[in-house]
Design a protein around this motif. Structure first.
Motif, PDB file in Angstrom:
ATOM      1  N   ARG A   3       0.867  -1.177   0.000  1.00 35.46           N
ATOM      2  CA  ARG A   3       0.000   0.000   0.000  1.00 35.46           C
ATOM      3  C   ARG A   3       0.907   1.231   0.000  1.00 35.46           C
ATOM      4  O   ARG A   3       1.965   1.224   0.642  1.00 35.46           O
ATOM      5  CB  ARG A   3      -0.897   0.045   1.232  1.00 35.46           C
ATOM      6  N   TYR A   4       0.477   2.270  -0.665  1.00 35.67           N
ATOM      7  CA  TYR A   4       1.317   3.455  -0.833  1.00 35.67           C
ATOM      8  C   TYR A   4       0.718   4.648  -0.094  1.00 35.67           C
ATOM      9  O   TYR A   4      -0.460   4.966  -0.252  1.00 35.67           O
ATOM     10  CB  TYR A   4       1.487   3.775  -2.314  1.00 35.67           C
ATOM     11  N   ILE A   5       1.552   5.301   0.714  1.00 32.36           N
ATOM     12  CA  ILE A   5       1.147   6.486   1.470  1.00 32.36           C
ATOM     13  C   ILE A   5       1.990   7.656   0.989  1.00 32.36           C
ATOM     14  O   ILE A   5       3.224   7.604   1.023  1.00 32.36           O
ATOM     15  CB  ILE A   5       1.345   6.277   2.985  1.00 32.36           C
ATOM     16  N   PHE A   6       1.331   8.717   0.533  1.00 30.22           N
ATOM     17  CA  PHE A   6       2.040   9.894   0.023  1.00 30.22           C
ATOM     18  C   PHE A   6       1.873  11.051   1.009  1.00 30.22           C
ATOM     19  O   PHE A   6       0.752  11.398   1.377  1.00 30.22           O
ATOM     20  CB  PHE A   6       1.503  10.287  -1.355  1.00 30.22           C
ATOM     21  N   LYS A 165      -7.703   3.655  -5.499  1.00 31.77           N
ATOM     22  CA  LYS A 165      -7.769   4.483  -4.287  1.00 31.77           C
ATOM     23  C   LYS A 165      -7.656   3.635  -3.026  1.00 31.77           C
ATOM     24  O   LYS A 165      -7.134   4.102  -2.002  1.00 31.77           O
ATOM     25  CB  LYS A 165      -9.104   5.251  -4.280  1.00 31.77           C
ATOM     26  N   LYS A 166      -8.088   2.390  -3.092  1.00 35.80           N
ATOM     27  CA  LYS A 166      -8.037   1.546  -1.899  1.00 35.80           C
ATOM     28  C   LYS A 166      -6.608   1.155  -1.535  1.00 35.80           C
ATOM     29  O   LYS A 166      -6.359   0.668  -0.427  1.00 35.80           O
ATOM     30  CB  LYS A 166      -8.878   0.285  -2.128  1.00 35.80           C
ATOM     31  N   ASN A 167      -5.677   1.355  -2.463  1.00 30.46           N
ATOM     32  CA  ASN A 167      -4.274   0.997  -2.217  1.00 30.46           C
ATOM     33  C   ASN A 167      -3.369   2.209  -2.031  1.00 30.46           C
ATOM     34  O   ASN A 167      -2.151   2.057  -1.903  1.00 30.46           O
ATOM     35  CB  ASN A 167      -3.730   0.147  -3.374  1.00 30.46           C
ATOM     36  N   THR A 168      -3.952   3.413  -2.051  1.00 28.72           N
ATOM     37  CA  THR A 168      -3.158   4.628  -1.894  1.00 28.72           C
ATOM     38  C   THR A 168      -3.825   5.569  -0.896  1.00 28.72           C
ATOM     39  O   THR A 168      -5.054   5.624  -0.804  1.00 28.72           O
ATOM     40  CB  THR A 168      -2.989   5.365  -3.235  1.00 28.72           C
ATOM     41  N   LEU A 169      -3.005   6.293  -0.161  1.00 29.89           N
ATOM     42  CA  LEU A 169      -3.501   7.211   0.867  1.00 29.89           C
ATOM     43  C   LEU A 169      -2.708   8.510   0.782  1.00 29.89           C
ATOM     44  O   LEU A 169      -1.480   8.489   0.663  1.00 29.89           O
ATOM     45  CB  LEU A 169      -3.335   6.579   2.257  1.00 29.89           C
ATOM     46  N   PHE A 170      -3.400   9.650   0.866  1.00 33.45           N
ATOM     47  CA  PHE A 170      -2.745  10.953   0.825  1.00 33.45           C
ATOM     48  C   PHE A 170      -2.817  11.619   2.195  1.00 33.45           C
ATOM     49  O   PHE A 170      -3.898  11.797   2.756  1.00 33.45           O
ATOM     50  CB  PHE A 170      -3.396  11.858  -0.220  1.00 33.45           C
ATOM     51  N   PRO A 204      -6.769  15.158  -0.049  1.00 34.66           N
ATOM     52  CA  PRO A 204      -6.106  14.496   1.080  1.00 34.66           C
ATOM     53  C   PRO A 204      -7.085  13.660   1.897  1.00 34.66           C
ATOM     54  O   PRO A 204      -8.251  14.046   2.065  1.00 34.66           O
ATOM     55  CB  PRO A 204      -5.535  15.657   1.898  1.00 34.66           C
ATOM     56  N   ASP A 205      -6.607  12.527   2.367  1.00 31.87           N
ATOM     57  CA  ASP A 205      -7.429  11.657   3.212  1.00 31.87           C
ATOM     58  C   ASP A 205      -7.218  11.959   4.688  1.00 31.87           C
ATOM     59  O   ASP A 205      -8.113  11.739   5.509  1.00 31.87           O
ATOM     60  CB  ASP A 205      -7.077  10.196   2.938  1.00 31.87           C
ATOM     61  N   ILE A 206      -6.035  12.452   5.026  1.00 34.15           N
ATOM     62  CA  ILE A 206      -5.682  12.825   6.398  1.00 34.15           C
ATOM     63  C   ILE A 206      -4.971  14.167   6.340  1.00 34.15           C
ATOM     64  O   ILE A 206      -4.121  14.393   5.474  1.00 34.15           O
ATOM     65  CB  ILE A 206      -4.763  11.775   7.052  1.00 34.15           C
ATOM     66  N   ILE A 207      -5.312  15.059   7.254  1.00 30.33           N
ATOM     67  CA  ILE A 207      -4.606  16.334   7.364  1.00 30.33           C
ATOM     68  C   ILE A 207      -3.930  16.392   8.729  1.00 30.33           C
ATOM     69  O   ILE A 207      -4.580  16.221   9.772  1.00 30.33           O
ATOM     70  CB  ILE A 207      -5.562  17.535   7.196  1.00 30.33           C
ATOM     71  N   ILE A 208      -2.617  16.613   8.722  1.00 27.79           N
ATOM     72  CA  ILE A 208      -1.858  16.774   9.961  1.00 27.79           C
ATOM     73  C   ILE A 208      -1.579  18.261  10.140  1.00 27.79           C
ATOM     74  O   ILE A 208      -0.978  18.898   9.280  1.00 27.79           O
ATOM     75  CB  ILE A 208      -0.537  15.986   9.929  1.00 27.79           C
ATOM     76  N   CYS A 209      -2.050  18.813  11.248  1.00 34.16           N
ATOM     77  CA  CYS A 209      -1.958  20.251  11.494  1.00 34.16           C
ATOM     78  C   CYS A 209      -0.841  20.551  12.488  1.00 34.16           C
ATOM     79  O   CYS A 209      -0.930  20.185  13.667  1.00 34.16           O
ATOM     80  CB  CYS A 209      -3.284  20.779  12.041  1.00 34.16           C
TER      81      CYS A 209
END
Length: 541
Positions: A3-6, A165-170, A204-209
């Protein structure tokens, strides 16, 4: 299947994408998954090897000899996984490969374009050398909105479509500034950053603030609403006192659980944060302190010696002391100021470097350490300066110097054009500067009953190198007759790797860079021994 996380960044640079990626990697690793980390840099240099530390910070070197971004150092320190050549790519490398292929007719007469040729090459890199990893975390250098980053962002957008999309996460990391004058936390920069990303076609699927202050519920909800991200996927990361708190902080925010939930995966085991809690406790609460003088040319930029700073902290952790680094610019260190500037210092370290500037200050500091029995560690260039100092002041070779920065004099340090590693010959060059040094892992044989052998508890070691000049072996006997021992040599006995001084409590110079292999959970023995010697010296004051 991988799985790929960008991981992308917005608003400003230097927000901590590397530390965030490394922390997430550790958490996933701790949950039983195999992880790989990669860095995609948008600058046009082929690699950072020819860049000034003032421009880019330190150059991190891998086992296989890649000169890479300093974030790969964070990756290694947090996960314990050695990075490879295939884990760092730049725009310069990509364009260089494409142009070489075009010159050879590899595109069969087609017009070579950013899309699809550059983006396809980026996608090839992302997938390259992937075998049994569960997660590939790719950090995209730069900031969303930079023109240099556009091909990379387009490539990862395409990659998500190609692989599903199920194999990648932004994951998008942004700054949420605190306005002290109005006592408000502002979400608008984050909104604009995400809008810019969505314009490119990436949601983006997750936002880090990243913020100085905890993120209130209302602001988090606002980011969720305007950025089209579930509320629980808006994660805060408040500034920490030490980078080793980062995995604890992200686990508290459930980042690893959110990632696994997204990919519909279950944790294979519980996260073990005890090592990081122990390290954080030692770093923040330890009271005994030792002063180390770091004497170099780039001390005004902390990232210039990032791995070295961390390795010294690791040595302090191992000895239960706090390391207080006193940074001294070598080119401003005058002979008549040495005693005053170094009077409260219990250990002296001369780091790696290049060129003539600041050499005399380093040589004077080494003389002071030698004569006053102060623990001394010289790394790469620092070892070479120790050899020159000893040649001038003990062997009485007044014109002793290095061919790197002097055309006249006696070259006790000189340019070597070839290096032997595992039976293969690697050629250096004075004309081509990039990638032509002795780079990567090389073996050294240790002298029996030497201090260095006792430190490593081994007769043979493998350490990472990054240099072009070597100690002149022709002077070995003269040095040893006067008490400077060559306690580590290359397997063919042609290249001095380690020197140490008789009748001195702790005086060692190494031609390699041990800091690249030090880990907070596994401190390098050389730094542990150095800090121990400094601690003993400090106790005598």
């Amino acid at each position: 299947m991988a799985r790929y996380i960008f991981v992308t960044g917005g608003v400003v640079s230097s927000l901590g994408k590397g530390l965030s990626s490394a922390s997430l990697a550790y958490l996933l690793q701790s949950r039983g998954y195999k992880v790989r980390l990669r860095k995609l840099d948008p600058y046009l240099n082929v690699d950072p090897g020819t860049m000034s530390p003032f421009q880019h910070g330190e150059v991190f070197v891998t086992d296989d000899g890649a000169e890479t971004d300093l974030d790969l150092g964070h990756y290694e320190r947090f996960t314990g996984i050695s990075a490879k050549q295939s884990d760092n790519i730049t725009t310069g490398r990509i364009y260089s490969d494409i142009i070489q292929r075009e010159r050879k007719g590899g595109y069969l007469g087609k017009t070579v374009q950013v899309i699809p040729h550059v983006t396809d090459r980026i996608k090839e890199f992302i997938k390259k050398d992937v075998s049994s990893e569960d997660f590939i975390i790719c950090e995209i250098g730069g900031t969303v909105g930079d023109i240099e980053s556009l091909p990379f962002l387009e490539a990862i957008r395409q990659f998500s479509n190609d692989h599903g999309k199920k194999n990648t996460l932004f994951i998008h990391l942004t700054l949420v500034p605190y306005m002290r004058a109005s006592d408000e936390i502002k979400t608008k920069p984050t909104q604009h950053s995400v809008k810019e990303l969505r314009t490119i076609g990436i949601q983006p699927d997750i936002i880090i603030c990243r913020s100085e202050q905890p993120l209130p519920f209302d602001q988090r909800k606002k980011i969720s609403l305007f950025c089209n991200v579930p509320f629980e996927n808006v994660i805060e990361t408040v500034d920490v006192k030490t980078i080793y708190e980062a995995p604890i902080s992200f686990n508290k925010e459930k980042l690893d659980k959110i990632v696994l939930k997204y990919f519909k995966l279950k944790s294979k085991k519980n996260v073990n944060l005890n090592p990081w809690k122990k390290i954080t406790n030692v770093v923040l609460k330890t009271k005994p302190k030792v002063n180390i003088g770091l004497i170099g040319k780039y001390v005004n930029l902390k990232d210039a010696y990032k791995s070295l700073d961390e390795a010294l902290i690791h040595g302090g952790i191992d000895n239960n002391v706090k390391v207080n680094l006193i940074r001294i610019e070598s080119d401003k260190l005058k002979p008549n100021e040495i005693k005053e500037k170094l009077k409260n210092i219990s250990g002296i370290l001369i780091p790696g470097g290049f060129g003539k500037r600041g050499t005399e200050g380093k040589i004077e500091a080494i003389k002071y350490a030698r004569q006053n029995k102060i623990p001394f560690l010289g790394i790469c260039y620092g070892m070479q300066m120790a050899v020159i100092e000893y040649a001038r002041n003990v062997l009485k070779i007044k014109k002793a110097t290095s061919s790197e920065f002097s055309k006249t004099g006696v070259n006790v340090i000189g340019l070597i054009h070839e290096w032997n590693r595992d039976g293969k010959i690697f050629k250096g060059s004075k004309k081509e500067l990039g990638g032509t040094m002795r780079l990567g892992l090389y073996e050294a044989k240790l002298k029996k009953n030497s201090l260095i052998q006792k430190i490593y508890r081994s007769n043979s070691i493998n350490e990472r190198h990054r240099h072009r000049y070597e100690v002149n072996i022709d002077y070995k006997d003269k040095f040893e007759d006067k008490g400077l021992i060559f306690s580590g040599m290359s397997p063919d006995h042609k290249l001095p790797e380690i020197i140490e001084l008789k009748n001195h409590p702790w005086f060692i110079g190494v031609q390699f860079h041990p800091e690249f292999k030090s880990r907070p959970l596994n401190p390098h023995p050389l730094f542990s021994s150095f800090i121990k010697a400094v601690k003993i010296k400090n106790a005598k004051y």
